[in-house]
Design a protein around this motif. Structure first.
Motif, PDB file in Angstrom:
ATOM      1  N   ALA A 153       0.826  -1.211   0.000  1.00 20.44           N
ATOM      2  CA  ALA A 153       0.000   0.000   0.000  1.00 20.44           C
ATOM      3  C   ALA A 153       0.863   1.264   0.000  1.00 20.44           C
ATOM      4  N   ILE A 154       1.880   1.283   0.840  1.00 22.40           N
ATOM      5  CA  ILE A 154       2.745   2.471   0.926  1.00 22.40           C
ATOM      6  C   ILE A 154       3.497   2.694  -0.376  1.00 22.40           C
ATOM      7  N   MET A 155       4.103   1.645  -0.919  1.00 20.74           N
ATOM      8  CA  MET A 155       4.880   1.814  -2.142  1.00 20.74           C
ATOM      9  C   MET A 155       3.995   2.168  -3.337  1.00 20.74           C
ATOM     10  N   THR A 156       2.791   1.646  -3.369  1.00 17.86           N
ATOM     11  CA  THR A 156       1.865   2.005  -4.447  1.00 17.86           C
ATOM     12  C   THR A 156       1.538   3.489  -4.391  1.00 17.86           C
ATOM     13  N   ALA A 157       1.286   4.010  -3.172  1.00 14.65           N
ATOM     14  CA  ALA A 157       0.987   5.441  -3.020  1.00 14.65           C
ATOM     15  C   ALA A 157       2.180   6.298  -3.435  1.00 14.65           C
ATOM     16  N   VAL A 158       3.375   5.906  -3.021  1.00 15.62           N
ATOM     17  CA  VAL A 158       4.588   6.677  -3.358  1.00 15.62           C
ATOM     18  C   VAL A 158       4.848   6.647  -4.864  1.00 15.62           C
ATOM     19  N   GLN A 159       4.728   5.463  -5.475  1.00 20.27           N
ATOM     20  CA  GLN A 159       4.973   5.330  -6.903  1.00 20.27           C
ATOM     21  C   GLN A 159       3.930   6.088  -7.725  1.00 20.27           C
ATOM     22  N   PHE A 160       2.683   6.049  -7.286  1.00 24.79           N
ATOM     23  CA  PHE A 160       1.631   6.774  -8.000  1.00 24.79           C
ATOM     24  C   PHE A 160       1.879   8.283  -7.939  1.00 24.79           C
ATOM     25  N   ALA A 161       2.318   8.765  -6.768  1.00 16.29           N
ATOM     26  CA  ALA A 161       2.636  10.191  -6.639  1.00 16.29           C
ATOM     27  C   ALA A 161       3.764  10.582  -7.585  1.00 16.29           C
ATOM     28  N   ALA A 162       4.774   9.703  -7.700  1.00 24.61           N
ATOM     29  CA  ALA A 162       5.892   9.979  -8.603  1.00 24.61           C
ATOM     30  C   ALA A 162       5.454   9.963 -10.060  1.00 24.61           C
ATOM     31  N   PHE A 163       4.420   9.187 -10.356  1.00 25.31           N
ATOM     32  CA  PHE A 163       3.950   9.046 -11.736  1.00 25.31           C
ATOM     33  C   PHE A 163       2.885  10.094 -12.094  1.00 25.31           C
ATOM     34  N   PHE A 164       2.323  10.776 -11.099  1.00 26.29           N
ATOM     35  CA  PHE A 164       1.188  11.662 -11.340  1.00 26.29           C
ATOM     36  C   PHE A 164       1.534  12.783 -12.326  1.00 26.29           C
ATOM     37  N   ILE A 165       2.693  13.418 -12.151  1.00 25.68           N
ATOM     38  CA  ILE A 165       3.076  14.524 -13.030  1.00 25.68           C
ATOM     39  C   ILE A 165       3.261  14.025 -14.467  1.00 25.68           C
ATOM     40  N   ILE A 166       3.752  12.793 -14.602  1.00 20.05           N
ATOM     41  CA  ILE A 166       3.905  12.210 -15.930  1.00 20.05           C
ATOM     42  C   ILE A 166       2.532  12.025 -16.575  1.00 20.05           C
ATOM     43  N   ALA A 167       1.593  11.465 -15.819  1.00 22.17           N
ATOM     44  CA  ALA A 167       0.246  11.257 -16.344  1.00 22.17           C
ATOM     45  C   ALA A 167      -0.407  12.579 -16.712  1.00 22.17           C
ATOM     46  N   ILE A 180       2.900  21.109 -21.679  1.00 21.26           N
ATOM     47  CA  ILE A 180       2.345  22.129 -20.785  1.00 21.26           C
ATOM     48  C   ILE A 180       3.156  23.413 -20.936  1.00 21.26           C
ATOM     49  N   THR A 181       2.515  24.457 -21.417  1.00 23.95           N
ATOM     50  CA  THR A 181       3.161  25.751 -21.612  1.00 23.95           C
ATOM     51  C   THR A 181       2.845  26.671 -20.432  1.00 23.95           C
ATOM     52  N   THR A 182       3.422  27.848 -20.450  1.00 34.83           N
ATOM     53  CA  THR A 182       3.112  28.820 -19.398  1.00 34.83           C
ATOM     54  C   THR A 182       1.644  29.207 -19.425  1.00 34.83           C
ATOM     55  N   SER A 183       1.073  29.252 -20.622  1.00 30.80           N
ATOM     56  CA  SER A 183      -0.349  29.552 -20.724  1.00 30.80           C
ATOM     57  C   SER A 183      -1.171  28.458 -20.050  1.00 30.80           C
ATOM     58  N   GLY A 184      -0.777  27.200 -20.280  1.00 25.87           N
ATOM     59  CA  GLY A 184      -1.477  26.091 -19.647  1.00 25.87           C
ATOM     60  C   GLY A 184      -1.294  26.093 -18.144  1.00 25.87           C
ATOM     61  N   ALA A 185      -0.097  26.425 -17.692  1.00 26.00           N
ATOM     62  CA  ALA A 185       0.152  26.487 -16.254  1.00 26.00           C
ATOM     63  C   ALA A 185      -0.688  27.587 -15.601  1.00 26.00           C
ATOM     64  N   ILE A 261      18.037  19.940  -9.180  1.00 29.04           N
ATOM     65  CA  ILE A 261      17.572  19.185 -10.343  1.00 29.04           C
ATOM     66  C   ILE A 261      16.057  19.209 -10.479  1.00 29.04           C
ATOM     67  N   PHE A 262      15.333  18.755  -9.473  1.00 29.28           N
ATOM     68  CA  PHE A 262      13.874  18.664  -9.579  1.00 29.28           C
ATOM     69  C   PHE A 262      13.220  20.005  -9.900  1.00 29.28           C
ATOM     70  N   PRO A 263      13.638  21.118  -9.273  1.00 32.35           N
ATOM     71  CA  PRO A 263      13.014  22.400  -9.613  1.00 32.35           C
ATOM     72  C   PRO A 263      13.260  22.845 -11.052  1.00 32.35           C
ATOM     73  N   GLN A 264      14.267  22.246 -11.721  1.00 27.78           N
ATOM     74  CA  GLN A 264      14.553  22.607 -13.103  1.00 27.78           C
ATOM     75  C   GLN A 264      13.885  21.671 -14.107  1.00 27.78           C
ATOM     76  N   ALA A 265      13.280  20.604 -13.611  1.00 29.81           N
ATOM     77  CA  ALA A 265      12.682  19.615 -14.508  1.00 29.81           C
ATOM     78  C   ALA A 265      11.385  20.153 -15.103  1.00 29.81           C
ATOM     79  N   PHE A 266      10.961  19.508 -16.178  1.00 34.12           N
ATOM     80  CA  PHE A 266       9.742  19.910 -16.866  1.00 34.12           C
ATOM     81  C   PHE A 266       8.590  19.021 -16.398  1.00 34.12           C
ATOM     82  N   PRO A 267       7.417  19.564 -16.048  1.00 37.47           N
ATOM     83  CA  PRO A 267       7.045  20.988 -16.113  1.00 37.47           C
ATOM     84  C   PRO A 267       7.163  21.703 -14.772  1.00 37.47           C
ATOM     85  N   ILE A 268       7.969  21.166 -13.828  1.00 35.36           N
ATOM     86  CA  ILE A 268       8.090  21.790 -12.508  1.00 35.36           C
ATOM     87  C   ILE A 268       8.562  23.230 -12.638  1.00 35.36           C
ATOM     88  N   ARG A 269       9.582  23.445 -13.514  1.00 32.59           N
ATOM     89  CA  ARG A 269      10.090  24.805 -13.710  1.00 32.59           C
ATOM     90  C   ARG A 269       8.980  25.730 -14.200  1.00 32.59           C
TER      91      ARG A 269
END
Length: 619
Positions: A153-167, A180-185, A261-269
């Motif tokens: 249960a724990i690993m499924t929740a963690v993995q899903f959270a990691a995959f959410f931005i991809i989805a 996702i562009t700035t307009s979309g954001a 690294i993470f703050p520079q990734a797309f679309p986090i930046r």
């Protein structure tokens, strides 16, 4: 006496085990090394496939940066090599590959199909690699210390959270055929709960069912994979030593992701920049209305007929690498070089950038804030404010992003124009600066106009900045000197087209050009090693015959000061001088377009006001 022959020794069980263990260790080491090089090579090649060419600085970044990232993956596998299984590796690997592929691919395909602003998303690759190491080690620890159901249960929740931005990115792409562009954001940030519910209703039952089914299958698949994994041995090695060694992988990996690294990734930046823009926009707008209402300014000797003043802001052009300013350089400025012979044109031979990157330059170049008066950006009057007080209708047309680390302050000023538009938001046709020419057709020649155009110019990566027909210079390298010269050649053509169109169609009264800063093709972007080469910028102005007849003192000042030293944090004063303004918010002693200009080379500073121009002894 003859000694008896040596009897053959029997191979003991312990020696057989030792030899076998040694062979297995060597084989495992070979497997791990092969795994390292395969992952490294695939990631390296992938970055080239989803880019339009990498400069030497980015190649170096990838070459060095991939070593610890891939190393974290391989070390995590090495710790638990004996108990690797499909269920333990595949879910985490899919998440990692999704991060490596999604951002770079979607931004690249959007660039190819719609010509949006180019993004270099190597940080997504690092995120995928470090995420694998972190999630894999956490999964193994959960299997060791938790029962099967809780661990799953724990690993499924963690993995899903990691995959959410991809989805989220894939869903956005499926709906809008774009990353996702700035307009979309902005749309995401500004959408409330009621609007979100209304939007889901608009998708229709079929799409909603598909999304729900996809989410259910994803969660179910992760849960199944995590639940079917076997419990690890409960020996001291697995209970104590390996978890401690895992921490030596997890903590550095989390640190690398969180800090840079993470703050520079797309679309986090994109999301971070959009949020920052919204906050700063509210503050700037709150201050601006009151400032503008209180602004007292008049234009001396205004034209009685419709006319247009054009200000073009260049990007990364270096004066000493332009033929018009340095005859020893290759002929990459044919139009500007020919205009040197026109008495209506004035080229300033000693202009410098006040800083080597865009944000702090244009915060000051566009407003009365500079490194000599210590005024703050958020409380300063801008060139657009002055133009409005002079009776101009103001326009801002840009080929740079409307929101971003290098754009937010610029956008705040731009949004105060009567008309403000961006290529990436409006045309969706080209990221080349020539796309800006179409915007000029929206300017009414029967009005008094003040038009600012912001170019992409010679911004790295150079080869992305000009059409193929401008590939005139070629030294066999990518994004180095020859490609830089091609960007200068293309910008020269764009400037000629702006000038000709404005002169023939918009009653051009004056045209000003300056670059925000320069660029050094030999070094790329090295913020800790900036030479004066990067700080030397081109600047010129054109004054029509009608303008010269109305403002002879300004013309005299321009000609008299053309070889004087200048820093572009005083561009606001230069523009106000060309507009011939009179205001408490304009100090003519700081304007190189005024006879009251007081600054000498010894008074002028660059690099955030810390270095005197006297130190430039190279050129």
């Amino acid at each position: 006496m003859v000694k008896p022959a040596n009897k053959p020794q029997r191979l003991s069980l312990s020696s057989l085990k030792a030899d076998f263990s040694s062979a297995v260790s060597r084989r495992r080491l070979v497997y791990l090394l092969c795994t390292f090089f395969v992952i490294y090579a695939l990631c390296y090649q992938w970055q080239f496939l989803v880019s339009l060419g990498l400069g030497p600085d980015n190649i170096h970044h990838m070459t060095v940066g991939l070593i610890p990232a891939v190393g974290a993956v391989v070390l995590s596998l090495a710790l638990y090599w004996r108990h690797l299984c499909i269920a333990s590796v595949v879910p985490t690997a899919l998440i990692a590959v999704s991060w490596i592929v999604t951002g770079p691919y979607l931004s690249y395909i959007t660039l190819i199909q719609q010509n949006t602003v180019y993004l270099n998303n190597m940080y997504d690759i690092y995120v995928g690699l470090y995420l694998f190491a972190i999630l894999f080690c956490l999964n193994m620890a959960a299997r060791q210390f938790l029962n099967r159901k809780i661990s799953a249960a724990i690993m499924t929740a963690v993995q899903f959270a990691a995959f959410f931005i991809i989805a989220l990115q894939w869903v956005y792409f499926a709906l809008y055929h774009s990353c996702i562009t700035t307009s979309g954001a902005l749309l995401i940030f500004q959408t409330g709960p009621a609007e979100t519910l209304e939007y889901f209703h608009s998708l229709g039952v079929g799409r909603i069912v598909f999304i729900a089914l996809f989410v259910a299958l994803l969660i179910g698949g992760l849960l199944f994979a995590n639940y079917t994994q076997k419990t690890l041995p409960r020996t001291p090695v697995y209970r104590k030593i390996l978890p401690l060694l895992s921490l030596l992988i997890i903590f550095p990996s989390v640190g690398a992701l969180g800090e840079e690294i993470f703050p520079q990734a797309f679309p986090i930046r994109t999301f971070i920049d959009t949020h920052d823009y919204m906050e700063r926009s509210a503050l700037y707008a709150e201050n601006h209305d009151g400032k503008f209402a209180a602004l007292q300014a008049v234009q001396l000797n205004p034209s009685e007929s419709p006319n247009t003043v054009v200000v073009v802001i260049g990007e990364s052009e270096t004066r000493t690498l332009m033929h018009a300013f340095n005859p020893n350089h290759v002929e990459n400025t044919p139009w500007l070089t020919s205009m040197k012979e026109d008495s209506d044109f004035t080229l300033f031979s000693n202009a410098y950038s006040c800083v080597w990157y865009t944000v702090p330059v244009l915060e000051r170049a566009l407003t009365e804030a500079n490194f000599y008066n210590n005024k703050e950006f958020n409380s300063s009057i801008s060139i657009l404010d002055m133009a409005k007080k002079a009776g101009y209708k103001t326009y801002w047309f840009s080929n740079q992003g409307s929101i971003g680390v290098a754009d937010t302050p610029i956008t705040l000023v731009a949004k105060t124009a009567d008309v403000s538009e961006w290529v990436d938001q409006e045309l969706k046709q080209s990221t080349m600066d020539g796309a800006l020419l179409q915007f000029l057709q929206r300017v009414d020649p029967n009005e008094k106009n003040f038009v600012v155009l912001h170019l992409m110019g010679s911004h790295i990566e150079y080869r992305n900045r000009y059409p193929k027909e401008f590939q005139v210079f070629n030294d066999g390298t990518v994004n180095q000197q020859a490609d830089f010269d091609n960007t200068v050649l293309y910008t020269d053509w764009v400037l000629s087209q702006i000038f000709e169109y404005a002169k023939e169609n918009l009653n051009l009264d004056a045209m000003i050009y300056f670059s925000d800063h320069g660029s050094d093709p030999d070094k790329g972007r090295q913020p800790d090693d900036i030479s004066f080469k990067v700080l030397r910028i081109p600047m010129f102005c054109y004054l029509s015959e009608g303008y010269q007849a109305r403002n002879p003192e300004v013309v005299e000042a321009v000609k008299q000061n053309k070889d004087k030293f200048f820093t572009n944090d005083l561009a606001y004063e230069f523009v106000c001088g060309i507009l011939n303004m009179q205001s408490p918010n304009y100090d003519p002693t700081y304007s190189i377009a005024s006879l009251q200009w007081k600054m000498e080379r010894k008074d002028l500073v660059t690099r955030f006001g810390k270095v005197s121009l006297l130190e430039d002894t190279e050129f």
